[in-house]
Scaffold this motif. Structure first.
Motif, PDB file in Angstrom:
ATOM      1  N   THR A  38      33.167  -6.687  -5.413  1.00 38.94           N
ATOM      2  CA  THR A  38      32.616  -5.352  -4.804  1.00 38.94           C
ATOM      3  C   THR A  38      32.880  -4.419  -6.012  1.00 38.94           C
ATOM      4  N   ILE A  39      31.709  -3.930  -6.653  1.00 36.87           N
ATOM      5  CA  ILE A  39      31.860  -2.837  -7.468  1.00 36.87           C
ATOM      6  C   ILE A  39      31.150  -1.563  -6.962  1.00 36.87           C
ATOM      7  N   THR A  40      31.450  -0.564  -8.089  1.00 43.73           N
ATOM      8  CA  THR A  40      30.841   0.804  -7.273  1.00 43.73           C
ATOM      9  C   THR A  40      30.124   1.523  -8.565  1.00 43.73           C
ATOM     10  N   GLU A  41      29.613   0.752  -9.399  1.00 47.98           N
ATOM     11  CA  GLU A  41      28.698   1.231 -10.365  1.00 47.98           C
ATOM     12  C   GLU A  41      27.621   0.117 -10.795  1.00 47.98           C
ATOM     13  N   GLY A  42      26.618   0.116 -11.612  1.00 49.66           N
ATOM     14  CA  GLY A  42      25.546  -0.777 -11.836  1.00 49.66           C
ATOM     15  C   GLY A  42      25.250  -0.746 -13.346  1.00 49.66           C
ATOM     16  N   LYS A  43      26.263  -1.152 -13.895  1.00 49.77           N
ATOM     17  CA  LYS A  43      26.048  -1.323 -15.614  1.00 49.77           C
ATOM     18  C   LYS A  43      25.215  -2.690 -15.655  1.00 49.77           C
ATOM     19  N   PHE A  44      24.355  -2.601 -16.916  1.00 49.81           N
ATOM     20  CA  PHE A  44      23.469  -3.759 -17.113  1.00 49.81           C
ATOM     21  C   PHE A  44      24.140  -5.211 -17.075  1.00 49.81           C
ATOM     22  N   HIS A  45      23.567  -6.357 -16.467  1.00 51.96           N
ATOM     23  CA  HIS A  45      24.510  -7.601 -16.009  1.00 51.96           C
ATOM     24  C   HIS A  45      25.847  -7.403 -16.019  1.00 51.96           C
ATOM     25  N   GLN A  46      26.355  -6.177 -15.153  1.00 49.49           N
ATOM     26  CA  GLN A  46      27.935  -6.102 -15.194  1.00 49.49           C
ATOM     27  C   GLN A  46      28.621  -7.163 -14.638  1.00 49.49           C
TER      28      GLN A  46
ATOM     29  N   ASN B 213       0.835  -1.097  -0.035  1.00 50.66           N
ATOM     30  CA  ASN B 213       0.041  -0.132   0.046  1.00 50.66           C
ATOM     31  C   ASN B 213       0.825   1.139  -0.089  1.00 50.66           C
ATOM     32  N   PHE B 214       2.136   1.007   0.569  1.00 54.19           N
ATOM     33  CA  PHE B 214       2.917   2.179   0.407  1.00 54.19           C
ATOM     34  C   PHE B 214       3.521   2.551  -0.937  1.00 54.19           C
ATOM     35  N   GLN B 215       3.331   1.665  -1.808  1.00 53.90           N
ATOM     36  CA  GLN B 215       3.745   1.842  -3.298  1.00 53.90           C
ATOM     37  C   GLN B 215       5.220   1.911  -3.285  1.00 53.90           C
ATOM     38  N   PRO B 216       6.156   0.848  -2.873  1.00 57.58           N
ATOM     39  CA  PRO B 216       7.511   1.027  -2.660  1.00 57.58           C
ATOM     40  C   PRO B 216       7.953   0.524  -4.204  1.00 57.58           C
ATOM     41  N   PHE B 217       9.221   1.030  -4.384  1.00 60.90           N
ATOM     42  CA  PHE B 217       9.707   0.464  -5.663  1.00 60.90           C
ATOM     43  C   PHE B 217      11.201  -0.065  -5.252  1.00 60.90           C
ATOM     44  N   PRO B 218      11.871  -0.849  -6.213  1.00 61.17           N
ATOM     45  CA  PRO B 218      13.029  -1.384  -5.907  1.00 61.17           C
ATOM     46  C   PRO B 218      14.179  -0.301  -6.109  1.00 61.17           C
ATOM     47  N   VAL B 219      15.248  -0.331  -5.334  1.00 65.75           N
ATOM     48  CA  VAL B 219      16.010   0.594  -5.393  1.00 65.75           C
ATOM     49  C   VAL B 219      17.344  -0.186  -6.354  1.00 65.75           C
ATOM     50  N   GLY B 220      17.351   0.360  -7.538  1.00 63.74           N
ATOM     51  CA  GLY B 220      18.145  -0.591  -8.326  1.00 63.74           C
ATOM     52  C   GLY B 220      17.458  -1.515  -8.773  1.00 63.74           C
TER      53      GLY B 220
ATOM     54  N   LEU C 177      16.105   9.050  -0.714  1.00 64.54           N
ATOM     55  CA  LEU C 177      17.141   8.008  -0.354  1.00 64.54           C
ATOM     56  C   LEU C 177      17.582   7.092  -1.835  1.00 64.54           C
ATOM     57  N   SER C 178      16.466   6.792  -2.511  1.00 67.23           N
ATOM     58  CA  SER C 178      16.970   5.895  -3.465  1.00 67.23           C
ATOM     59  C   SER C 178      17.863   6.942  -4.416  1.00 67.23           C
ATOM     60  N   HIS C 179      17.876   8.079  -4.838  1.00 63.43           N
ATOM     61  CA  HIS C 179      18.616   8.877  -5.709  1.00 63.43           C
ATOM     62  C   HIS C 179      20.109   8.753  -5.087  1.00 63.43           C
ATOM     63  N   GLU C 180      20.189   9.189  -3.719  1.00 64.64           N
ATOM     64  CA  GLU C 180      21.492   9.036  -3.246  1.00 64.64           C
ATOM     65  C   GLU C 180      22.215   7.722  -3.189  1.00 64.64           C
ATOM     66  N   LEU C 181      21.285   6.622  -3.322  1.00 60.20           N
ATOM     67  CA  LEU C 181      22.173   5.479  -3.387  1.00 60.20           C
ATOM     68  C   LEU C 181      22.466   4.966  -4.724  1.00 60.20           C
ATOM     69  N   LEU C 182      21.690   5.522  -5.703  1.00 59.24           N
ATOM     70  CA  LEU C 182      21.801   5.035  -7.202  1.00 59.24           C
ATOM     71  C   LEU C 182      22.765   6.310  -7.958  1.00 59.24           C
ATOM     72  N   SER C 183      22.923   7.452  -7.342  1.00 61.71           N
ATOM     73  CA  SER C 183      23.546   8.193  -8.069  1.00 61.71           C
ATOM     74  C   SER C 183      24.996   7.834  -8.644  1.00 61.71           C
ATOM     75  N   PRO C 184      25.323   7.849  -9.789  1.00 59.88           N
ATOM     76  CA  PRO C 184      26.619   7.615 -10.157  1.00 59.88           C
ATOM     77  C   PRO C 184      27.600   8.189  -9.692  1.00 59.88           C
TER      78      PRO C 184
ATOM     79  N   GLY D 248      26.327  -0.610   0.109  1.00 58.97           N
ATOM     80  CA  GLY D 248      26.838   0.696   0.961  1.00 58.97           C
ATOM     81  C   GLY D 248      26.961  -0.062   2.106  1.00 58.97           C
ATOM     82  N   PRO D 249      26.397   0.468   3.146  1.00 53.14           N
ATOM     83  CA  PRO D 249      26.336  -0.090   4.812  1.00 53.14           C
ATOM     84  C   PRO D 249      25.512  -1.190   5.027  1.00 53.14           C
ATOM     85  N   LEU D 250      24.450  -1.283   4.195  1.00 48.98           N
ATOM     86  CA  LEU D 250      23.249  -2.296   4.463  1.00 48.98           C
ATOM     87  C   LEU D 250      23.891  -3.864   3.946  1.00 48.98           C
ATOM     88  N   LYS D 251      23.739  -4.553   5.043  1.00 51.15           N
ATOM     89  CA  LYS D 251      24.100  -6.001   4.679  1.00 51.15           C
ATOM     90  C   LYS D 251      22.859  -7.044   4.725  1.00 51.15           C
ATOM     91  N   LEU D 252      22.962  -7.897   3.728  1.00 50.07           N
ATOM     92  CA  LEU D 252      21.636  -8.753   3.899  1.00 50.07           C
ATOM     93  C   LEU D 252      21.513  -9.488   5.220  1.00 50.07           C
TER      94      LEU D 252
END
Length: 251
Positions: A194-202, A102-109, A127-134, A223-227
């Motif tokens: 560990t990579i610092t970018e997110g190209k398609f199927h990188q 109901n919050f209408q969330p979206f995946p970050v990346g 927050l999403s923009h901050e995490l995804l910004s190149p 980032g600092p978030l671990k599964l």
């Protein structure tokens, strides 16, 4: 959720709908039945203005604590796409309860359809923009099982940056070999990357660039978030206050 910027107030039906109590029509019925109260006073008009930061809202005596944003950690399973909707496949949104959807969330990346592991879902665009910004170069770490013998030459190549199939040269990446193949090209190597970018199927394309193929891929941190190791594939939970604070400290 729209809140009156001047008064800091919103309609009680909007608040309760946002919090997953029911549809606008259902909220109207609850109000007419005398099941909604604000500060202990029964509310018959579902359009009454309330201050979500100051007023106590209850439904059938149960307190409803308003929050604008939701932050969810999911262990994405294989076969599910990282999208809000898809005409062919199940999406990560389909795995959410009605309360959280109901919050209408979206995946970050995104994670590939067959890739598993850490996926953050939120409705917090900032927050999403901050995490995804190149420009931010947020590190993402993956565990992978790779066909063949991953050796020090691959470690050096990844550290220097490898040229992908479209000619793009990746930023330096940190490749750690956890277990080399004991059967040469016919075996499996286990690695962390560990990579610092997110190209398609990188990740997959990086290994193809050095003549190897990824058989299994799992993202373990962003980032600092671990599964959370307690989360099974397809499960999710809200972030703890500590986890959210770590992410927001990056802003």
């Amino acid at each position: 959720m729209e809140v009156d910027a001047v008064k800091g107030k919103m309609r009680v039906d909007k608040l309760l709908t946002h919090m997953g109590v029911g549809s606008r029509k259902e909220i109207k019925g609850l109000a007419k039945s005398g099941r909604i109260a604000v500060n202990g006073q029964t509310v018959k008009d579902s359009g009454q203005q309330v201050d979500p930061a100051a007023d106590e809202i209850t439904v059938d005596g149960r307190p409803i604590v308003y929050k604008e944003f939701v932050y969810l950690m999911m262990n994405k399973p294989p076969g599910v796409v990282s999208a809000t909707e898809d005409n062919r496949d199940r999406t990560v949104i389909d795995l959410l309860s009605e309360e959280h959807a109901n919050f209408q969330p979206f995946p970050v990346g995104r994670l590939d359809k067959d890739t598993v592991g850490l996926l953050l879902l939120t409705n917090d665009g900032k927050l999403s923009h901050e995490l995804l910004s190149p420009r931010k170069h947020v590190p993402k770490t993956y565990y992978a099982e790779v066909e063949g013998d991953v050796d020090e030459r691959d470690v050096a190549a990844f550290a220097a940056g490898v040229k992908l199939d479209d000619g793009y040269v990746t930023l330096p990446a940190v490749l750690t070999v956890l277990e080399r193949s004991s059967d040469g090209p016919n075996g499996l190597s286990r690695i962390e990357l560990t990579i610092t970018e997110g190209k398609f199927h990188q990740v997959k394309r990086m290994f193809l660039a050095v003549g190897k193929r990824v058989r299994y891929l799992k993202r373990v941190s962003m980032g600092p978030l671990k599964l959370d190791p307690e989360l099974g594939e397809g499960s999710y939970r809200e972030l703890t206050e500590e986890e959210l604070a770590l992410l927001q400290c990056r802003e």
